[in-house]
Every structure is written in C-alpha cells, then in structure tokens.
Motif scaffolding. Structure first.
Motif, PDB file in Angstrom:
ATOM      1  N   GLU A 109      31.949  48.189   5.492  1.00  0.00           N
ATOM      2  CA  GLU A 109      31.519  49.721   5.342  1.00  0.00           C
ATOM      3  C   GLU A 109      32.120  49.445   3.594  1.00  0.00           C
ATOM      4  OE1 GLU A 109      34.415  50.547   8.621  1.00  0.00           O
ATOM      5  OE2 GLU A 109      32.791  51.232   9.699  1.00  0.00           O
ATOM      6  N   ARG A 110      33.420  48.633   3.551  1.00  0.00           N
ATOM      7  CA  ARG A 110      33.493  49.203   1.741  1.00  0.00           C
ATOM      8  C   ARG A 110      32.793  48.083   0.777  1.00  0.00           C
ATOM      9  NH1 ARG A 110      39.871  47.600   1.470  1.00  0.00           N
ATOM     10  NH2 ARG A 110      39.628  46.823  -1.117  1.00  0.00           N
ATOM     11  N   ASP A 111      32.159  48.788   0.089  1.00  0.00           N
ATOM     12  CA  ASP A 111      31.289  48.098  -0.427  1.00  0.00           C
ATOM     13  C   ASP A 111      31.855  46.859  -1.687  1.00  0.00           C
ATOM     14  OD1 ASP A 111      32.848  49.519  -3.056  1.00  0.00           O
ATOM     15  OD2 ASP A 111      31.144  50.939  -3.488  1.00  0.00           O
ATOM     16  N   ASP A 112      33.213  46.596  -2.092  1.00  0.00           N
ATOM     17  CA  ASP A 112      34.322  45.535  -2.515  1.00  0.00           C
ATOM     18  C   ASP A 112      34.415  43.776  -1.723  1.00  0.00           C
ATOM     19  OD1 ASP A 112      36.150  46.660  -1.124  1.00  0.00           O
ATOM     20  OD2 ASP A 112      37.091  46.798  -2.967  1.00  0.00           O
ATOM     21  N   GLN A 113      33.485  43.467  -0.457  1.00  0.00           N
ATOM     22  CA  GLN A 113      34.351  43.471   0.609  1.00  0.00           C
ATOM     23  C   GLN A 113      33.375  41.714   1.130  1.00  0.00           C
ATOM     24  OE1 GLN A 113      37.310  42.366   1.552  1.00  0.00           O
ATOM     25  NE2 GLN A 113      37.756  43.967   0.353  1.00  0.00           N
ATOM     26  N   PRO A 114      33.574  41.055   0.295  1.00  0.00           N
ATOM     27  CA  PRO A 114      32.418  39.770   0.507  1.00  0.00           C
ATOM     28  C   PRO A 114      33.213  38.978   1.867  1.00  0.00           C
ATOM     29  CG  PRO A 114      34.268  39.498  -1.391  1.00  0.00           C
ATOM     30  CD  PRO A 114      34.247  40.272  -0.788  1.00  0.00           C
ATOM     31  N   GLU A 115      33.019  37.723   1.954  1.00  0.00           N
ATOM     32  CA  GLU A 115      32.835  37.062   3.040  1.00  0.00           C
ATOM     33  C   GLU A 115      32.821  35.177   2.769  1.00  0.00           C
ATOM     34  OE1 GLU A 115      31.761  38.637   6.821  1.00  0.00           O
ATOM     35  OE2 GLU A 115      33.022  37.025   8.515  1.00  0.00           O
ATOM     36  N   VAL A 116      32.816  34.842   3.687  1.00  0.00           N
ATOM     37  CA  VAL A 116      32.712  33.269   3.808  1.00  0.00           C
ATOM     38  C   VAL A 116      32.703  32.874   4.461  1.00  0.00           C
ATOM     39  CG1 VAL A 116      33.165  30.829   2.848  1.00  0.00           C
ATOM     40  CG2 VAL A 116      33.761  32.595   1.392  1.00  0.00           C
ATOM     41  N   TYR A 117      31.510  32.664   5.267  1.00  0.00           N
ATOM     42  CA  TYR A 117      30.529  31.868   6.648  1.00  0.00           C
ATOM     43  C   TYR A 117      30.399  30.167   6.424  1.00  0.00           C
ATOM     44  CZ  TYR A 117      29.547  36.425   8.989  1.00  0.00           C
ATOM     45  OH  TYR A 117      28.905  37.517  10.374  1.00  0.00           O
ATOM     46  N   TYR A 118      31.240  29.557   7.734  1.00  0.00           N
ATOM     47  CA  TYR A 118      31.075  27.896   7.408  1.00  0.00           C
ATOM     48  C   TYR A 118      30.029  27.376   8.525  1.00  0.00           C
ATOM     49  CZ  TYR A 118      33.020  23.136   8.537  1.00  0.00           C
ATOM     50  OH  TYR A 118      33.496  21.806   9.033  1.00  0.00           O
ATOM     51  N   CYS A 119      29.466  26.712   9.359  1.00  0.00           N
ATOM     52  CA  CYS A 119      28.961  26.403   9.851  1.00  0.00           C
ATOM     53  C   CYS A 119      29.293  25.235  10.765  1.00  0.00           C
ATOM     54  CB  CYS A 119      27.242  26.382   9.858  1.00  0.00           C
ATOM     55  SG  CYS A 119      25.790  25.609  11.104  1.00  0.00           S
ATOM     56  N   VAL A 120      30.002  25.162  11.724  1.00  0.00           N
ATOM     57  CA  VAL A 120      30.402  24.276  12.697  1.00  0.00           C
ATOM     58  C   VAL A 120      29.537  23.071  12.616  1.00  0.00           C
ATOM     59  CG1 VAL A 120      32.603  23.379  13.172  1.00  0.00           C
ATOM     60  CG2 VAL A 120      33.448  25.486  11.907  1.00  0.00           C
ATOM     61  N   LYS A 121      28.590  23.722  13.793  1.00  0.00           N
ATOM     62  CA  LYS A 121      28.295  22.611  14.494  1.00  0.00           C
ATOM     63  C   LYS A 121      26.603  23.776  14.624  1.00  0.00           C
ATOM     64  CE  LYS A 121      28.120  21.578  19.421  1.00  0.00           C
ATOM     65  NZ  LYS A 121      28.068  20.164  20.555  1.00  0.00           N
ATOM     66  N   GLY A 122      25.494  23.172  14.867  1.00  0.00           N
ATOM     67  CA  GLY A 122      24.333  23.622  15.576  1.00  0.00           C
ATOM     68  C   GLY A 122      23.765  23.892  14.229  1.00  0.00           C
ATOM     69  N   GLU A 123      22.323  24.719  14.418  1.00  0.00           N
ATOM     70  CA  GLU A 123      21.235  24.363  13.832  1.00  0.00           C
ATOM     71  C   GLU A 123      20.629  26.103  13.689  1.00  0.00           C
ATOM     72  OE1 GLU A 123      17.260  22.704  14.044  1.00  0.00           O
ATOM     73  OE2 GLU A 123      19.253  21.367  15.696  1.00  0.00           O
ATOM     74  N   GLY A 124      20.334  26.895  12.787  1.00  0.00           N
ATOM     75  CA  GLY A 124      19.751  27.738  12.318  1.00  0.00           C
ATOM     76  C   GLY A 124      19.420  28.536  10.983  1.00  0.00           C
ATOM     77  N   PHE A 125      19.579  30.265  11.213  1.00  0.00           N
ATOM     78  CA  PHE A 125      19.350  30.610   9.926  1.00  0.00           C
ATOM     79  C   PHE A 125      20.366  32.099   9.543  1.00  0.00           C
ATOM     80  CE2 PHE A 125      15.262  29.035  10.531  1.00  0.00           C
ATOM     81  CZ  PHE A 125      14.692  28.342   9.521  1.00  0.00           C
ATOM     82  N   LEU A 126      20.907  31.950   8.174  1.00  0.00           N
ATOM     83  CA  LEU A 126      21.600  33.047   8.441  1.00  0.00           C
ATOM     84  C   LEU A 126      20.709  34.462   7.199  1.00  0.00           C
ATOM     85  CD1 LEU A 126      24.158  35.074   7.373  1.00  0.00           C
ATOM     86  CD2 LEU A 126      24.266  33.419   5.751  1.00  0.00           C
ATOM     87  N   LEU A 127      20.596  35.249   7.593  1.00  0.00           N
ATOM     88  CA  LEU A 127      19.646  36.540   7.723  1.00  0.00           C
ATOM     89  C   LEU A 127      20.994  37.203   6.162  1.00  0.00           C
ATOM     90  CD1 LEU A 127      17.938  37.214   9.703  1.00  0.00           C
ATOM     91  CD2 LEU A 127      17.639  35.423   8.524  1.00  0.00           C
ATOM     92  N   LEU A 128      20.374  37.368   5.339  1.00  0.00           N
ATOM     93  CA  LEU A 128      20.728  38.393   4.620  1.00  0.00           C
ATOM     94  C   LEU A 128      20.368  39.615   3.559  1.00  0.00           C
ATOM     95  CD1 LEU A 128      23.188  36.081   2.293  1.00  0.00           C
ATOM     96  CD2 LEU A 128      23.695  36.904   3.913  1.00  0.00           C
ATOM     97  N   ASP A 129      20.490  40.340   3.733  1.00  0.00           N
ATOM     98  CA  ASP A 129      19.470  41.473   3.181  1.00  0.00           C
ATOM     99  C   ASP A 129      20.435  43.105   2.740  1.00  0.00           C
ATOM    100  OD1 ASP A 129      17.743  43.654   3.827  1.00  0.00           O
ATOM    101  OD2 ASP A 129      16.828  42.299   5.350  1.00  0.00           O
ATOM    102  N   THR A 130      19.726  43.174   2.383  1.00  0.00           N
ATOM    103  CA  THR A 130      20.592  44.332   1.704  1.00  0.00           C
ATOM    104  C   THR A 130      20.392  45.796   2.229  1.00  0.00           C
ATOM    105  OG1 THR A 130      19.447  44.612  -0.467  1.00  0.00           O
ATOM    106  CG2 THR A 130      20.503  43.817  -1.326  1.00  0.00           C
TER     107      THR A 130
END
Ligand code: F6R
Ligand code: ZN
Length: 189
Positions: free
Chosen positions: A95-116
């Motif tokens: 909701e806040r426009d100044d808030q990022p995040e860090v994602y770390y894949c520990v196990k498995g396979e797939g995709f992270l989708l990012l969309d504005t």
C-alpha cells in the motif's frame, strides 16, 4: 536503554519443509481464499464442490521493536494446478509507495512475477538460492511450477500494507500454465 522487545531474536528455518521455529502466526490460504485469482472459474467451482484445497501457508515472525517493524514471512506453496494454471500466491502490491521487499527462494522451482499493473512486467525464473529485490510499487506473485514444495522467505516492513484488491481488479499481465508438462507464460489481454 533497550526495552526487552529490542533484544536480538534468532529463528530456525528447516529448508526442507519451510517450518519456522518459533512461529507465532500461521496463515493458511485455501482455494476459496484465492478463487478469483485463477482464470478457469468453472474448474475452481468443480474442485470446491469436492475439496477446499490448501494452496499455500504463510509463517510470520514480526520483529517489532520500539523503533522498527521489520517482519519475516516464510511461504510454502504446495505443488499442483487449477485448470492448467500452477498453484500461486494471491499476489499483492504494497500500500505504501516507498516499501520494497526481499524474497529468497529456499527450495523448489517456479517464477516470481513482478508487475507494475501499469504496463511493466517481469517474470524471474526461480530456484533454490535465488534472491530478488522487489522495488516499491511492483505487485508480486510467486508460482510453484515444480512437483515439490516451493519455500521462500520474504522480508518487509509491517507498515508496508498489502493491497490485494488492485491485483484482483487489474490482474497480472501473464499467467503461468503447464503446457506439455512445461511452464508457459501466457499473455492476458
Ligand atoms: C509480504 C509478502 C509475502 C506474502 C506471502 C503470501 O509483503 O510479500 O510474505 O505475503 O508470500 O502472498 P500473498 O500475501 O500474496 O498471499
Ligand atoms: Zn509483499
């Protein structure tokens, strides 16, 4: 002087199953919680007549101190698909426009989708060890394209807020389907 809550906290994550210890909060997400996110509503309704499938679980630890509100969330996405579309998270924008995040894949396979949700899109292939920084204002969703559990960690501020409604309304630009047993990104019109 530090209050008791400002002392360091150490957690343990089992990388094989994504179980966090200690873990004060677990949020399960069933198919009924994200039914509108899948394209094939007829298949969703048919499955729901039989079972309300558990798609993923989120295990939270809120590292709240007197001066900060950083949180850690471990998500476990179970393998499977709905109408050919792989199991995925609901997806949200902060909701806040100044808030990022860090994602770390520990196990498995797939995709992270990012969309504005305003024309820009990226699909990041994911496997164990991939770390992605999600800049502010990008909606994010993780897809499990494997045959095993996908486990990932997200680190963010609790004050970021989660807007699910905008994703439900606008949708991501691409969906990820199993085509001949392999993941395929299909553009949505
Ligand atoms: C927090 C974050 C993750 C997700 C979690 C479940 O900002 O991005 O912890 O909340 O992976 O996904 P959603 O929230 O989309 O159901
Ligand atoms: Zn987030």
């Amino acid at each position: 002087m530090l209050t008791e809550i400002d002392f360091p906290i150490t957690l343990t994550l089992d990388p094989e199953n994504g179980i966090l210890d200690p873990c004060p909060q677990i949020t399960p997400r069933y198919l009924s919680d994200l039914k509108m996110m899948f394209k094939d509503q007829q298949v969703v309704d048919e499955i729901l007549k039989e079972e309300n499938r558990l798609i993923y679980e989120i295990r939270y630890y809120p590292f709240r101190t007197s001066k900060s509100d950083m949180a850690l969330a471990v998500t476990r996405i179970f393998p499977g698909s709905i109408g050919g579309e792989y199991h995925m998270t609901k997806g949200h924008k902060h909701e806040r426009d100044d808030q990022p995040e860090v994602y770390y894949c520990v196990k498995g396979e797939g995709f992270l989708l990012l969309d504005t949700l305003e024309g820009e899109f990226q699909a990041i292939p994911w496997r164990a060890g991939t770390i992605t920084h999600i800049p502010p204002m990008w909606a994010h969703r993780v897809i499990n394209t494997g045959t095993d559990l996908l486990v990932f960690i997200g680190v963010f501020h609790l004050s970021a807020g989660h807007d699910y409604e905008i994703v439900a309304q606008k949708g991501f630009s691409y969906r990820v389907y199993a085509v001949d047993g392999k993941p395929a990104l299909i553009r949505q019109t």
